[in-house]
Design a protein around this motif. Structure first.
Motif, PDB file in Angstrom:
ATOM      1  N   LEU A  92       0.995  -7.136   5.531  1.00  0.00           N
ATOM      2  CA  LEU A  92       0.939  -6.507   4.226  1.00  0.00           C
ATOM      3  C   LEU A  92      -0.420  -6.825   3.604  1.00  0.00           C
ATOM      4  O   LEU A  92      -0.820  -7.996   3.540  1.00  0.00           O
ATOM      5  CB  LEU A  92       2.054  -7.022   3.309  1.00  0.00           C
ATOM      6  CG  LEU A  92       3.444  -6.445   3.537  1.00  0.00           C
ATOM      7  CD1 LEU A  92       4.104  -7.042   4.763  1.00  0.00           C
ATOM      8  CD2 LEU A  92       4.324  -6.673   2.312  1.00  0.00           C
ATOM      9  N   ARG A  93      -1.083  -5.796   3.171  1.00  0.00           N
ATOM     10  CA  ARG A  93      -2.391  -5.965   2.542  1.00  0.00           C
ATOM     11  C   ARG A  93      -2.325  -5.496   1.091  1.00  0.00           C
ATOM     12  O   ARG A  93      -1.767  -4.433   0.797  1.00  0.00           O
ATOM     13  CB  ARG A  93      -3.460  -5.178   3.307  1.00  0.00           C
ATOM     14  CG  ARG A  93      -3.727  -5.709   4.718  1.00  0.00           C
ATOM     15  CD  ARG A  93      -4.778  -4.875   5.421  1.00  0.00           C
ATOM     16  NE  ARG A  93      -4.282  -3.535   5.696  1.00  0.00           N
ATOM     17  CZ  ARG A  93      -5.049  -2.527   6.083  1.00  0.00           C
ATOM     18  NH1 ARG A  93      -6.366  -2.693   6.202  1.00  0.00           N
ATOM     19  NH2 ARG A  93      -4.514  -1.336   6.336  1.00  0.00           N
ATOM     20  N   LEU A  94      -2.939  -6.277   0.223  1.00  0.00           N
ATOM     21  CA  LEU A  94      -2.881  -6.016  -1.210  1.00  0.00           C
ATOM     22  C   LEU A  94      -3.795  -4.850  -1.590  1.00  0.00           C
ATOM     23  O   LEU A  94      -4.987  -4.837  -1.262  1.00  0.00           O
ATOM     24  CB  LEU A  94      -3.279  -7.274  -1.978  1.00  0.00           C
ATOM     25  CG  LEU A  94      -3.167  -7.196  -3.495  1.00  0.00           C
ATOM     26  CD1 LEU A  94      -1.703  -7.066  -3.925  1.00  0.00           C
ATOM     27  CD2 LEU A  94      -3.793  -8.429  -4.128  1.00  0.00           C
ATOM     28  N   TYR A 128       2.485  -6.158  -8.062  1.00  0.00           N
ATOM     29  CA  TYR A 128       1.567  -5.959  -6.933  1.00  0.00           C
ATOM     30  C   TYR A 128       1.954  -4.718  -6.137  1.00  0.00           C
ATOM     31  O   TYR A 128       3.135  -4.377  -6.052  1.00  0.00           O
ATOM     32  CB  TYR A 128       1.634  -7.173  -5.984  1.00  0.00           C
ATOM     33  CG  TYR A 128       1.501  -8.505  -6.669  1.00  0.00           C
ATOM     34  CD1 TYR A 128       2.622  -9.188  -7.119  1.00  0.00           C
ATOM     35  CD2 TYR A 128       0.258  -9.079  -6.865  1.00  0.00           C
ATOM     36  CE1 TYR A 128       2.507 -10.419  -7.755  1.00  0.00           C
ATOM     37  CE2 TYR A 128       0.131 -10.308  -7.495  1.00  0.00           C
ATOM     38  CZ  TYR A 128       1.258 -10.964  -7.934  1.00  0.00           C
ATOM     39  OH  TYR A 128       1.131 -12.179  -8.570  1.00  0.00           O
ATOM     40  N   TYR A 139       1.363  -3.435  -2.149  1.00  0.00           N
ATOM     41  CA  TYR A 139       0.900  -3.736  -0.804  1.00  0.00           C
ATOM     42  C   TYR A 139       1.136  -2.515   0.076  1.00  0.00           C
ATOM     43  O   TYR A 139       2.051  -1.735  -0.150  1.00  0.00           O
ATOM     44  CB  TYR A 139       1.688  -4.898  -0.192  1.00  0.00           C
ATOM     45  CG  TYR A 139       1.410  -6.250  -0.790  1.00  0.00           C
ATOM     46  CD1 TYR A 139       2.130  -6.706  -1.891  1.00  0.00           C
ATOM     47  CD2 TYR A 139       0.449  -7.083  -0.243  1.00  0.00           C
ATOM     48  CE1 TYR A 139       1.898  -7.960  -2.426  1.00  0.00           C
ATOM     49  CE2 TYR A 139       0.204  -8.348  -0.781  1.00  0.00           C
ATOM     50  CZ  TYR A 139       0.935  -8.773  -1.871  1.00  0.00           C
ATOM     51  OH  TYR A 139       0.698 -10.022  -2.398  1.00  0.00           O
ATOM     52  N   GLN A 149       1.836  -1.804   4.280  1.00  0.00           N
ATOM     53  CA  GLN A 149       2.186  -2.487   5.515  1.00  0.00           C
ATOM     54  C   GLN A 149       1.855  -1.595   6.691  1.00  0.00           C
ATOM     55  O   GLN A 149       2.355  -0.460   6.795  1.00  0.00           O
ATOM     56  CB  GLN A 149       3.679  -2.838   5.569  1.00  0.00           C
ATOM     57  CG  GLN A 149       4.069  -3.550   6.853  1.00  0.00           C
ATOM     58  CD  GLN A 149       5.541  -3.890   6.911  1.00  0.00           C
ATOM     59  OE1 GLN A 149       6.301  -3.685   5.966  1.00  0.00           O
ATOM     60  NE2 GLN A 149       5.977  -4.451   8.025  1.00  0.00           N
ATOM     61  N   TYR A 183       4.656   1.400   1.795  1.00  0.00           N
ATOM     62  CA  TYR A 183       4.127   0.788   0.583  1.00  0.00           C
ATOM     63  C   TYR A 183       5.208  -0.050  -0.090  1.00  0.00           C
ATOM     64  O   TYR A 183       6.328   0.402  -0.300  1.00  0.00           O
ATOM     65  CB  TYR A 183       3.639   1.872  -0.383  1.00  0.00           C
ATOM     66  CG  TYR A 183       2.422   2.585   0.125  1.00  0.00           C
ATOM     67  CD1 TYR A 183       2.517   3.659   1.001  1.00  0.00           C
ATOM     68  CD2 TYR A 183       1.149   2.159  -0.252  1.00  0.00           C
ATOM     69  CE1 TYR A 183       1.391   4.294   1.487  1.00  0.00           C
ATOM     70  CE2 TYR A 183       0.009   2.795   0.228  1.00  0.00           C
ATOM     71  CZ  TYR A 183       0.143   3.857   1.096  1.00  0.00           C
ATOM     72  OH  TYR A 183      -0.979   4.475   1.577  1.00  0.00           O
ATOM     73  N   THR A 187      -1.093 -13.644   0.356  1.00  0.00           N
ATOM     74  CA  THR A 187      -1.895 -13.140   1.463  1.00  0.00           C
ATOM     75  C   THR A 187      -1.063 -13.300   2.725  1.00  0.00           C
ATOM     76  O   THR A 187      -0.606 -14.411   3.025  1.00  0.00           O
ATOM     77  CB  THR A 187      -3.212 -13.917   1.600  1.00  0.00           C
ATOM     78  OG1 THR A 187      -3.968 -13.766   0.404  1.00  0.00           O
ATOM     79  CG2 THR A 187      -4.027 -13.393   2.776  1.00  0.00           C
ATOM     80  N   TYR A 190      -3.277  -5.092  -8.138  1.00  0.00           N
ATOM     81  CA  TYR A 190      -2.352  -6.000  -8.785  1.00  0.00           C
ATOM     82  C   TYR A 190      -2.529  -5.922 -10.297  1.00  0.00           C
ATOM     83  O   TYR A 190      -3.516  -5.380 -10.804  1.00  0.00           O
ATOM     84  CB  TYR A 190      -2.553  -7.435  -8.296  1.00  0.00           C
ATOM     85  CG  TYR A 190      -3.895  -8.032  -8.675  1.00  0.00           C
ATOM     86  CD1 TYR A 190      -5.008  -7.848  -7.861  1.00  0.00           C
ATOM     87  CD2 TYR A 190      -4.041  -8.781  -9.835  1.00  0.00           C
ATOM     88  CE1 TYR A 190      -6.237  -8.388  -8.198  1.00  0.00           C
ATOM     89  CE2 TYR A 190      -5.268  -9.321 -10.177  1.00  0.00           C
ATOM     90  CZ  TYR A 190      -6.366  -9.118  -9.358  1.00  0.00           C
ATOM     91  OH  TYR A 190      -7.578  -9.648  -9.707  1.00  0.00           O
TER      92      TYR A 190
END
Lengths: 117, 112
Positions: free
Chosen positions: B43-45, B33, B35, B37, B89, A106, B48
């Protein structure tokens, strides 16, 4: 859920000086990992330093060191003797222990650091 | 050279079009994963996968889908691209017992 906050969107420092980047986080976990990643203009994500929450000793890697305050949930990065190559975006990140459910990284919002000659 | 490879490096895409971003790793990592940006958001998931054959939703999964047919590949599909999916990404992988994640070089996607 965990959250990571970087309150300094941009910072600058003179070459050879020292700079500290701030990071705070929120979690209910007792054991976890914290990281600082560097992203230069090339977009590459580079691991700078890692801290294990159950270790009281602050991690160091050459010119990079952290100030880990577990009770305050604070994890700052100190860069000593700043170099032009340190110019980059820096991300603070949190991760649960390997093997735990939901143990992905995170990230905070990032701090753009510019080192001036 | 062992590592994680993303393709394409950049892409301009018309809104409404379908697009698949490719990600391949040769390190035999079990976890992968995706992510995105965005400035100020880090960075957000998106999605996964902890192991081949399984996938899960991250923080921002809407509009995206993934598959994990084997260990090496983890493609990300935008079924019908929208301008808000303009982003950079990143694909990443990690061996489950380790803490270090390895990142691809990123794909810059612009939806117009």
């Amino acid at each position: 859920a965990q959250t990571v906050t970087q309150s300094q969107p941009e910072m600058s420092v003179q070459e050879a000086e020292t700079v500290t980047l701030s990071c705070t986080y929120d979690t209910s976990e007792n054991n976890y990992y914290l990281f600082w990643y560097k992203q230069p203009p090339s977009r590459q994500m580079i691991l700078v330093i890692r801290q294990e929450a159950y270790k009281q000793q602050n991690a160091t890697e050459n010119r990079f060191s952290v100030n880990f305050q577990k009770a305050a949930k604070s994890f700052s990065l100190k860069i000593s003797d700043s170099q032009l190559g340190d110019t980059a975006m820096y991300f603070c990140a949190f991760m649960k222990l390997p093997g735990q459910a939901g143990n992905m990284l995170t990230f905070g919002g990032g701090t753009r650091l510019m080192v001036k000659p | 050279i062992a590592g994680i490879t993303q393709a394409p490096t950049s892409q301009i895409l018309a809104a409404g079009r379908r697009m698949t971003l490719r990600c391949t790793q040769d390190m035999r990592h079990n976890a992968m994963y995706w992510y995105r940006q965005d400035l100020g958001l880090g960075l957000r998931l998106i999605h996964y996968s902890n192991t081949a054959g399984t996938t899960g939703k991250g923080e921002v999964p809407d509009g995206y889908s993934v598959s994990r047919a084997n260990t090496d590949d983890f493609p990300l599909t935008l079924a019908s691209a929208v301008p808000s999916q303009t982003s950079v990404y990143f694909c990443a992988s990690r061996q489950g017992s380790n803490t270090e994640a390895f990142f691809g070089q990123g794909t810059r996607l612009t939806v117009v």
